[in-house]
Design a protein around this motif. Structure first.
Motif: not given
Length: 725
Positions: A155, A350-354, A627, A632, A637, A647
């Motif tokens: 990340s 936090y949001s899990g958005h890309t 993902r 991922f 996770c 996960c």
């Protein structure tokens, strides 16, 4: 990111407004407010393109050039003034007061958010990069990790943007030593020719850095992007502009045309040039060259201090940039750069958005602007600005105490934050060292308590025990070839061969290809020692055996010319060594749909081995955890509260209904398929943990611990083919 505003040395009136003299510099009586505005626009472009478009705007390059102009110009004026002091300490103190306080505040806030938002698997990376940011070597830290295949796909760090500050800081110190050193040695000797000498010196250094940047960018764009030497020409060109400004004399119509073109190029650069792929190569000349032209377009005005306030002789774009809104934007530019990136990254984590949508991006930009203003107003200015020497005797003692006490308190708080941040980072790194030491026991785990793949293949009973390796041990649960450095890295096209298994045996299996072939060495080594065969490695990071003329790095699609070069060397070597079998991967994930495929560029490899009568143990590739198109990490996770199922990933997303290698067996009888998918995935899902063992140490490489549990099944399949045992 960036940088130093030019120093304002004149006084202010009691009301706080700038007096006429306050618009001047120490020597020339003018101040380039238009460049303040341009700085603000550059950082606004950086933030907007990062938040909404995920692109590099060229604003960083604009800012680097402006930094070279401001900082370099000031040092050059000192070097060219016979009576000016050449003591470096005041300049260093000024840099520290200007740059560190805001940086420390943002790093401290980012540390808190890292603990609250990011899984603990990311804390060590943050600690490393926090220390690198404070030490102004963040670009070298990122350059190291960019070429580290074990960390590829991680990340994005909330501190990644500080690379440019590190480049600046390194340039400032080097430039200070160079200019003051040359001036100290030659100012009296050279006399009035000093300016010409410095211009020649800066020109030579600029050309050398630019040539290096072009070469480095051509060889490896991802590492050249962070290289200080590849970026130096951008700052040096700004400093060179500061040296030649007094000689520039353009008619107004030409200055206006140049200014319009330069501003248009700066504003449109991000839309038309992919900065991630093209900078700091030749295309970086667009934003940097446009910045230099914009600076020089108002050079005539700079030569005439009597029109400093009027602005009538400035081209229209320069006058626009000198208006209050743009100038005020320039005052918060440094803090805006510091805040916008971590806020974006933490929101995405936090949001899990890309990517942030329009509303989310607008909120991030608004919050970044507010925090930037607060940081500038209550951290930067109190610690940077001091009452001018000329006015100090007129300030009453009580007033001076009121001014100094809050500043001392604020400075102490910022210092304590920096110390706490440094101590915390070192403490967590020490904790990780202990975790790695504990991880050495993984090779001795009980097969009854930690059956791993045997739970899938042999229906072994799985007791209720904590998962191993833990999420903190996983990153270092690596194959022996990596530890022994028996795999060529990204920049190395040489062949590194090492022997494992029974090194005295006459039967040989050649393990060849990329890291997805490499991680099978753990099982092959055990089998070789048990059944009497030698394993010889021919491995390169991220590079399978392929005839592809323009290979790409899997995951980010960067061109990988070293892979092609390595393949051209390794295939003749393999054929000449003529092992009993070559063990390599035979499939890859589809990039455009679910499942896996045998790439057409592999067919030429099978043909070459078939012609040489070398049979191939063709292993179906590892399922890749992806993902929404992004790598991922199951360990992340799980560290964030997930479990083995949540996960994991659907089997149908990563594996086709049948092994694609089977379609080529009739064409290549010496192609012997191996398929360990059922030792990794259940019928409908590939989970993150099986048999109390974590399967992946990143998004697509097996942990060595899980690989050990697959040894028996791999041995069964190889035995059916080779009949060696």
């Amino acid at each position: 990111m960036l940088t130093l505003a030019p120093t304002r040395t004149a006084s202010r009136t009691e009301s706080g407004s700038a007096s006429p003299a306050a618009m001047g510099t120490r020597t020339s009586g003018f101040y380039r407010h238009d460049l303040d505005g341009l700085r603000g626009v550059a950082i606004a472009l950086v933030a907007v393109f990062h938040v909404w478009f995920g692109r590099v705007s060229g604003g960083v390059d604009v800012f680097l050039a402006l930094s070279g102009f401001f900082f370099g110009g000031r040092l050059l004026r000192a070097a060219l003034t016979p009576t000016a002091s050449l003591a470096p300490l005041p300049e260093v103190k000024r840099l520290v007061r200007r740059l560190l306080p805001a940086l420390v505040v943002v790093l401290a806030a980012s540390a808190v958010l890292t603990i609250l938002v990011q899984p603990e698997t990311r804390w060590e990376t943050f600690a490393d990069q926090s220390l690198a940011s404070l030490g102004y070597y963040q670009n070298w830290e990122l350059l190291r990790t960019a070429s580290d295949y074990l960390r590829a796909g991680e990340s994005v760090s909330p501190l990644q943007h500080i690379w440019s500050m590190s480049v600046q800081g390194q340039f400032y110190i080097a430039f200070l030593a160079l200019i003051f050193g040359v001036a100290f040695l030659l100012r009296r000797i050279v006399g009035r020719h000093m300016r010409a000498l410095l211009i020649v010196l800066l020109t030579a250094l600029t050309i050398a850095s630019f040539v290096y940047a072009v070469i480095a960018h051509g060889e490896n764009p991802s590492t050249a992007y962070y290289d200080s030497f590849a970026r130096a020409w951008e700052l040096l060109l700004g400093a060179l502009a500061g040296a030649v400004v007094p000689y520039v004399r353009w008619p107004m119509w030409l200055r206006t045309v140049v200014s319009v073109i330069a501003l248009a190029a700066i504003l449109s650069c991000g839309a038309f040039i992919d900065g991630v792929r093209e900078f700091p190569g030749p295309w970086a000349l667009v934003p940097v060259g446009a910045t230099i032209l914009f600076i020089l377009s108002a050079a005539n005005r700079a030569a005439d201090p009597h029109v400093a306030k009027a602005g009538a002789r400035m081209p229209a774009p320069n006058r626009l940039m000198a208006t209050a809104p743009f100038v005020k934007l320039g005052t918060i530019a440094y803090s805006l750069y510091l805040w916008h990136w971590p806020l974006l990254i933490f929101w995405l984590a936090y949001s899990g958005h890309t990517r942030a949508n329009f509303v989310e991006g607008a909120i991030i930009l608004l919050l970044s602007g507010v925090l930037a203003w607060l940081t500038m107003r209550y951290v930067e200015e109190p610690l940077r600005l001091r009452a001018p020497v000329a006015t100090r005797p007129t300030v009453s003692v009580p007033l001076r105490k009121r001014l100094r006490r809050p500043t001392i308190v604020l400075g102490s708080i910022v210092t304590l934050l920096g110390v706490a941040l440094t101590a915390t980072s070192f403490t967590w790194r020490e904790h990780m060292t202990i975790q790695r030491a504990n991880g050495k026991e993984l090779s001795g785990l009980s097969s009854r308590d930690y059956p791993g793949a045997r739970a899938l293949v042999n229906n072994a009973r799985v007791p209720k025990l904590p998962m191993r390796p833990t999420v903190l041990e996983a990153q270092d649960d690596l194959p022996q070839t990596t530890i022994d450095q028996c795999i060529s890295d990204f920049d190395d096209a040489g062949i590194r061969s090492c022997a494992y298994g029974d090194e005295t045996a006459t039967r040989t299996i050649a393990l060849a290809g990329g890291s997805h072939a490499e991680h099978w060495i753990t099982a092959l080594d055990l089998l070789g020692r048990l059944h009497g065969f030698k394993v010889v490695t021919y491995l390169k990071m991220g590079c399978p055996l392929t005839t592809e003329e323009t290979p790409l790095v899997m995951g980010d699609n960067r061109e990988y010319p070293k892979c092609r070069e390595w393949n051209l060397k390794v295939m003749p070597r393999l054929i000449a060594d003529h092992p009993d079998y070559v063990f390599t991967t035979s499939t890859r994930p589809w990039n455009i749909k679910d499942g896996d495929v045998m790439p057409s560029a592999y067919v030429g490899i099978w043909q070459a081995f078939a012609k040489a009568r070398i049979p191939v143990l063709a292993m179906r590739d590892t399922p890749w955890n992806v993902r929404d198109g992004e790598p991922f990490f199951p360990a992340d996770c799980i560290a964030g509260g997930g479990d083995a199922s949540t996960c994991g990933i659907k089997r149908s997303e990563v594996l086709s209904d049948h092994n694609p290698t089977l379609d080529f067996v009739k064409q290549f009888p010496l192609l012997k398929p191996l398929d360990m998918s059922d030792a990794v995935c259940r019928e409908d899902q590939c989970r993150a943990v099986e048999g109390n063992v974590l399967i992946y140490h990143d998004s697509h490489h097996f942990t060595t611990t899980y690989m050990r549990t697959m040894t028996n099944e791999l041995g069964r399949q190889i035995a059916e083919i080779t009949r060696w045992w």
